[in-house]
Scaffold this motif. Structure first.
Motif, PDB file in Angstrom:
ATOM      1  N   GLY A 124       1.649  -0.090  -7.528  1.00  0.00           N
ATOM      2  CA  GLY A 124       1.017   0.884  -8.421  1.00  0.00           C
ATOM      3  C   GLY A 124      -0.344   0.331  -8.827  1.00  0.00           C
ATOM      4  O   GLY A 124      -0.873  -0.608  -8.214  1.00  0.00           O
TER       5      GLY A 124
ATOM      6  N   LYS B  79       0.803  10.982  -8.256  1.00  0.00           N
ATOM      7  CA  LYS B  79       1.149   9.814  -9.063  1.00  0.00           C
ATOM      8  C   LYS B  79      -0.165   9.338  -9.660  1.00  0.00           C
ATOM      9  O   LYS B  79      -1.235   9.665  -9.153  1.00  0.00           O
TER      10      LYS B  79
ATOM     11  N   VAL C 236       5.816  -7.694  -6.003  1.00  0.00           N
ATOM     12  CA  VAL C 236       6.603  -6.485  -5.780  1.00  0.00           C
ATOM     13  C   VAL C 236       5.954  -5.342  -6.552  1.00  0.00           C
ATOM     14  O   VAL C 236       5.792  -5.433  -7.768  1.00  0.00           O
ATOM     15  N   GLY C 237       5.579  -4.280  -5.846  1.00  0.00           N
ATOM     16  CA  GLY C 237       5.013  -3.116  -6.527  1.00  0.00           C
ATOM     17  C   GLY C 237       3.565  -2.892  -6.163  1.00  0.00           C
ATOM     18  O   GLY C 237       2.755  -3.817  -6.176  1.00  0.00           O
TER      19      GLY C 237
ATOM     20  N   HIS D  58       8.976  10.676  -7.079  1.00  0.00           N
ATOM     21  CA  HIS D  58       9.423   9.370  -7.576  1.00  0.00           C
ATOM     22  C   HIS D  58       8.436   8.764  -8.575  1.00  0.00           C
ATOM     23  O   HIS D  58       8.383   7.564  -8.759  1.00  0.00           O
TER      24      HIS D  58
ATOM     25  N   THR E  26      -1.193  -1.572 -11.155  1.00  0.00           N
ATOM     26  CA  THR E  26      -1.163  -2.993 -11.512  1.00  0.00           C
ATOM     27  C   THR E  26      -1.145  -3.875 -10.264  1.00  0.00           C
ATOM     28  O   THR E  26      -1.950  -4.811 -10.134  1.00  0.00           O
ATOM     29  N   GLY E  27      -0.207  -3.595  -9.350  1.00  0.00           N
ATOM     30  CA  GLY E  27      -0.116  -4.399  -8.131  1.00  0.00           C
ATOM     31  C   GLY E  27      -1.417  -4.350  -7.348  1.00  0.00           C
ATOM     32  O   GLY E  27      -1.868  -5.355  -6.774  1.00  0.00           O
TER      33      GLY E  27
ATOM     34  N   ALA F 199       5.237  -6.320 -10.325  1.00  0.00           N
ATOM     35  CA  ALA F 199       4.275  -5.318 -10.821  1.00  0.00           C
ATOM     36  C   ALA F 199       4.986  -3.975 -10.727  1.00  0.00           C
ATOM     37  O   ALA F 199       4.526  -3.039 -10.077  1.00  0.00           O
TER      38      ALA F 199
ATOM     39  N   ARG G 151       7.076  -0.532  -1.733  1.00  0.00           N
ATOM     40  CA  ARG G 151       8.128   0.465  -1.535  1.00  0.00           C
ATOM     41  C   ARG G 151       7.527   1.829  -1.234  1.00  0.00           C
ATOM     42  O   ARG G 151       8.025   2.549  -0.385  1.00  0.00           O
ATOM     43  N   THR G 152       6.450   2.153  -1.948  1.00  0.00           N
ATOM     44  CA  THR G 152       5.776   3.429  -1.693  1.00  0.00           C
ATOM     45  C   THR G 152       4.295   3.158  -1.483  1.00  0.00           C
ATOM     46  O   THR G 152       3.636   2.593  -2.367  1.00  0.00           O
TER      47      THR G 152
HETATM   48  P1  NA7 Z   1       3.792   1.835 -11.523  1.00  0.00           P
HETATM   49  O1  NA7 Z   1       2.685   2.757 -11.296  1.00  0.00           O
HETATM   50  O2  NA7 Z   1       5.087   2.387 -12.046  1.00  0.00           O
HETATM   51  O3  NA7 Z   1       4.057   1.058 -10.170  1.00  0.00           O
HETATM   52  C1  NA7 Z   1       5.198   0.261 -10.004  1.00  0.00           C
HETATM   53  C2  NA7 Z   1       5.304  -0.151  -8.568  1.00  0.00           C
HETATM   54  O4  NA7 Z   1       6.464  -0.966  -8.442  1.00  0.00           O
HETATM   55  C3  NA7 Z   1       5.480   1.011  -7.621  1.00  0.00           C
HETATM   56  O5  NA7 Z   1       4.834   0.714  -6.433  1.00  0.00           O
HETATM   57  C4  NA7 Z   1       6.990   1.038  -7.431  1.00  0.00           C
HETATM   58  O6  NA7 Z   1       7.399   1.634  -6.237  1.00  0.00           O
HETATM   59  C5  NA7 Z   1       7.295  -0.427  -7.411  1.00  0.00           C
HETATM   60  N1  NA7 Z   1       8.688  -0.722  -7.718  1.00  0.00           N
HETATM   61  C6  NA7 Z   1       9.365  -0.440  -8.841  1.00  0.00           C
HETATM   62  N2  NA7 Z   1      10.628  -0.880  -8.755  1.00  0.00           N
HETATM   63  C7  NA7 Z   1      10.747  -1.438  -7.528  1.00  0.00           C
HETATM   64  C8  NA7 Z   1      11.816  -2.059  -6.839  1.00  0.00           C
HETATM   65  N3  NA7 Z   1      13.022  -2.171  -7.392  1.00  0.00           N
HETATM   66  N4  NA7 Z   1      11.592  -2.524  -5.587  1.00  0.00           N
HETATM   67  C9  NA7 Z   1      10.372  -2.383  -5.030  1.00  0.00           C
HETATM   68  N5  NA7 Z   1       9.321  -1.808  -5.632  1.00  0.00           N
HETATM   69  C10 NA7 Z   1       9.506  -1.341  -6.871  1.00  0.00           C
HETATM   70  O7  NA7 Z   1       3.391   0.680 -12.557  1.00  0.00           O
HETATM   71  P2  NA7 Z   1       1.980  -0.025 -12.734  1.00  0.00           P
HETATM   72  O8  NA7 Z   1       2.189  -1.147 -13.695  1.00  0.00           O
HETATM   73  O9  NA7 Z   1       1.356  -0.332 -11.444  1.00  0.00           O
HETATM   74  O10 NA7 Z   1       1.082   1.055 -13.396  1.00  0.00           O
HETATM   75  C11 NA7 Z   1       1.480   1.683 -14.593  1.00  0.00           C
HETATM   76  C12 NA7 Z   1       0.327   2.401 -15.206  1.00  0.00           C
HETATM   77  O11 NA7 Z   1      -0.514   1.487 -15.897  1.00  0.00           O
HETATM   78  C13 NA7 Z   1      -0.613   3.047 -14.265  1.00  0.00           C
HETATM   79  O12 NA7 Z   1      -0.115   4.198 -13.717  1.00  0.00           O
HETATM   80  C14 NA7 Z   1      -1.820   3.258 -15.129  1.00  0.00           C
HETATM   81  O13 NA7 Z   1      -1.627   4.376 -15.970  1.00  0.00           O
HETATM   82  C15 NA7 Z   1      -1.851   2.009 -15.920  1.00  0.00           C
HETATM   83  P3  NA7 Z   1       7.751   3.219  -6.203  1.00  0.00           P
HETATM   84  O14 NA7 Z   1       6.416   3.906  -6.223  1.00  0.00           O
HETATM   85  O15 NA7 Z   1       8.558   3.509  -7.447  1.00  0.00           O
HETATM   86  O16 NA7 Z   1       8.511   3.393  -4.964  1.00  0.00           O
END
Ligand code: NA7
Length: 544
Positions: free
Chosen positions: A195, A336, A192-193, A500, A197-198, A386, A217-218
């Motif tokens: 960003g 972002k 899940v995720g 977001h 990391t994912g 993630a 999600r995005t």
């Molecule tokens: P990020 O960049 O905050 O990414 C988190 C991802 O998880 C992002 O795609 C979010 O989607 C997703 N997310 C968060 N909560 C949910 C839920 N509830 N359901 C589905 N998806 C979700 O964290 P990272 O660890 O990848 O990176 C952090 C930083 O580390 C990075 O920017 C670098 O500086 C190094 P969203 O976009 O919020 O819709």
């Protein structure tokens, strides 16, 4: 503070001048500056069992820094820059851990670090002019100066999805990864995720999992990292040019050693632009952002970069429906934090990988055997979150920090973080925050931002000592003016358009939407801080 007087009597830090919270990049250097340069008595308190901070916890598959290794390091010692050799263009998590241990051992820092020591509260005692710090294990420390070096991305955000406790498989957050690793062989994995990391973890997990389902999600941009082993010639170049590399990282807006282009987007023809983006795509890495000078300030200019990347995604990904979901991106490029990757989009061409768009079809709950979305069930053995962090303010607010008259930091920041220069909060004397909100921090190559803060704080404390000053505290009016400057700096860019993003706190339900880092550039910020110091710490109240 209940029982304060009796608690202080068994304090371990009676003669400590300064306490540093954290032993990552920031805490290690702050300890070194205060102990070895100023000769203070200093202790660092670290929750982990070793040094490393963010890198100690983020051991997920594929964990690697997006800054290039030759600039992702301390620059305060040219000798040390020459002694250490990175092996790849981007340092992998284990190599960063080796590096930070090398630094800690080289300067004998570990003898002054208490590991496995999580700070739970820090209360200011005005009469004694000391900070009383309490740990999870019930220890007490007291010091005149308190410096938080707690990292910006250290409070894991595990989403509150109904049914997680009922899940019968294993689940992990990437920021709290088990030290023994996770074996995905033959497993059905949900990630899940998407960003940074994912995007790093996806190809690595897909290589061994029976099946990987990515829950997006995005949709996100990503540019190839083009990681390679460093050649002997490049390693020699780094040794021979240590001073020049340091100069470069200190002169650019984001602390990377890349020269920002002076070209404006629409000075080039569409064909020239395309050729420049192609070249930047081939070079890879975060420097894609520097292709044109106006990429982050002009939406039409940014659109050309965004369209180029969307086109690349559609070229790489074979299945048109998957390509469409991956390229349907709703924010400007790099508004972002822009990820860089190794075969992220290519991974969706594997037979064992699929993508679920949970914006279109939201996750309903976690069932005992997997993730349930509105259009069906995804049976899973392992879920990897993630899902990012309660960034920047999270690590500060999870400690019970209280300033003068017991004012909780959580109260002072209830409408979002407010401070002066990202360094001090009015009402919290002698508390300094390294790379907190209001400073360039996450918009900068972190070691560069960290060195500037640790040195500024050490210089400030030296000034206080030399001039018989006992307290320093941000003036409220200076804080108000700085908050305005932080907002203005963000508003001059496209960054707030990603509504977001975690830069705005928007990833955490209920968190105030405030653009947290200072977006005016590291070089400019360094000048502002130096100028304030030169003007006898203008905007701070100094008292004896
Ligand atoms: P990020 O960049 O905050 O990414 C988190 C991802 O998880 C992002 O795609 C979010 O989607 C997703 N997310 C968060 N909560 C949910 C839920 N509830 N359901 C589905 N998806 C979700 O964290 P990272 O660890 O990848 O990176 C952090 C930083 O580390 C990075 O920017 C670098 O500086 C190094 P969203 O976009 O919020 O819709």
């Amino acid at each position: 503070m209940p029982g304060a007087t009796t608690e202080i009597s068994d304090t371990r830090g009676g003669d400590i001048d300064a306490l540093v919270i954290g032993a990552g990049f920031a805490g290690l250097y702050q300890l070194l500056c205060l102990r070895d340069r100023l000769g203070l008595s200093v202790k660092a308190l670290e929750a982990g069992a070793g040094v490393g901070g963010t890198w100690y916890w983020n051991r997920y598959p594929g964990a690697r820094c997006d800054s290039e290794s030759h600039a992702y390091c301390y620059t305060f010692s040219e000798d040390m820059m020459r002694e250490w050799e990175w092996s790849e263009r981007y340092p992998e998590q284990p190599e960063i851990m080796r590096y930070l241990n090398f630094v800690a051992d080289r300067f004998d820092l570990k003898r002054d670090i208490h590991f496995n020591t999580r700070v739970t509260s820090a209360h200011y005692d005005e009469a004694a002019n000391r900070w009383n710090v309490r740990t999870e294990a019930g220890e007490h420390f007291s010091a005149k100066y308190l410096i938080t070096a707690v990292g910006c991305l250290s409070t894991a955000n595990v989403p509150d999805i109904a049914g997680l406790e009922s899940f019968q498989g294993d689940w992990y957050h990437t920021g709290q990864w088990p030290h023994e690793g996770v074996d995905f062989t033959g497993k059905r994995v949900g990630l899940v995720g998407t960003g940074s990391t994912g995007i790093q973890a996806t190809p690595v997990i897909a290589a061994t999992a029976a099946h990987l389902t990515v829950f997006q999600r995005t949709a996100n941009y990503s540019v190839p990292a083009r990681n390679v082993p460093l050649t002997p010639e490049f390693k020699q170049y780094v040794k021979d040019n240590a001073a020049e590399i340091r100069r470069a990282t200190r002169s650019t807006p984001n602390g990377h050693p890349f020269v920002n282009s002076e070209r404006m987007t629409f000075e080039s023809s569409p064909e020239e632009r395309h050729a420049l983006y192609e070249a930047a795509w081939e070079t890879g890495g975060l420097q894609f952002r520097t292709t044109f000078q106006d990429m982050m300030v002009n939406k039409a200019a940014n659109d050309t970069a965004a369209d180029f990347i969307r086109g690349k995604i559609r070229q790489i990904v074979n299945d048109p429906a998957t390509a469409q979901k991956l390229s349907d991106i709703d924010h400007p490029y790099a508004a972002k934090r822009p990820p860089i990757d190794t075969n992220y989009f290519e991974t969706f061409n594997r037979d064992n990988v699929s993508l679920v768009d949970v914006r279109a079809v939201p996750i309903e709950c976690i069932a005992p055997d997997g993730i349930r979305t509105q259009d069906g069930d995804y049976p899973l053995d392992i879920i990897v979150f993630a899902t990012g962090f309660d960034a920047m303010t999270g690590p500060m607010l999870r400690m019970d920090i209280r300033g003068r008259d017991g004012l909780p930091l959580a109260k002072a920041w209830e409408s979002g973080p407010r401070n002066y220069l990202g360094l001090q909060v009015a009402g919290f004397p002698n508390l300094f925050t390294v790379t907190g909100p209001g400073s360039p921090s996450v918009l900068c190559n972190m070691p560069v931002a960290i060195e500037q803060h640790a040195e500024w704080i050490a210089d400030c404390i030296a000034h206080m000592r030399d001039n018989g000053i006992e307290r320093i505290e941000a003036r409220p009016e200076a804080m108000d003016a700085w908050v305005e400057q932080v907002n203005a700096a963000a508003d001059a860019t496209l960054l707030p358009l990603a509504t977001h993003s975690w830069y705005l706190g928007a990833n955490i339900p209920g968190k105030p939407r405030v653009f947290m880092p200072y977006a005016g550039g590291m070089a400019r910020y360094r000048e502002i801080c130096a100028d304030v110091a030169a003007k006898n710490y203008a905007g701070f109240a100094l008292s004896d």
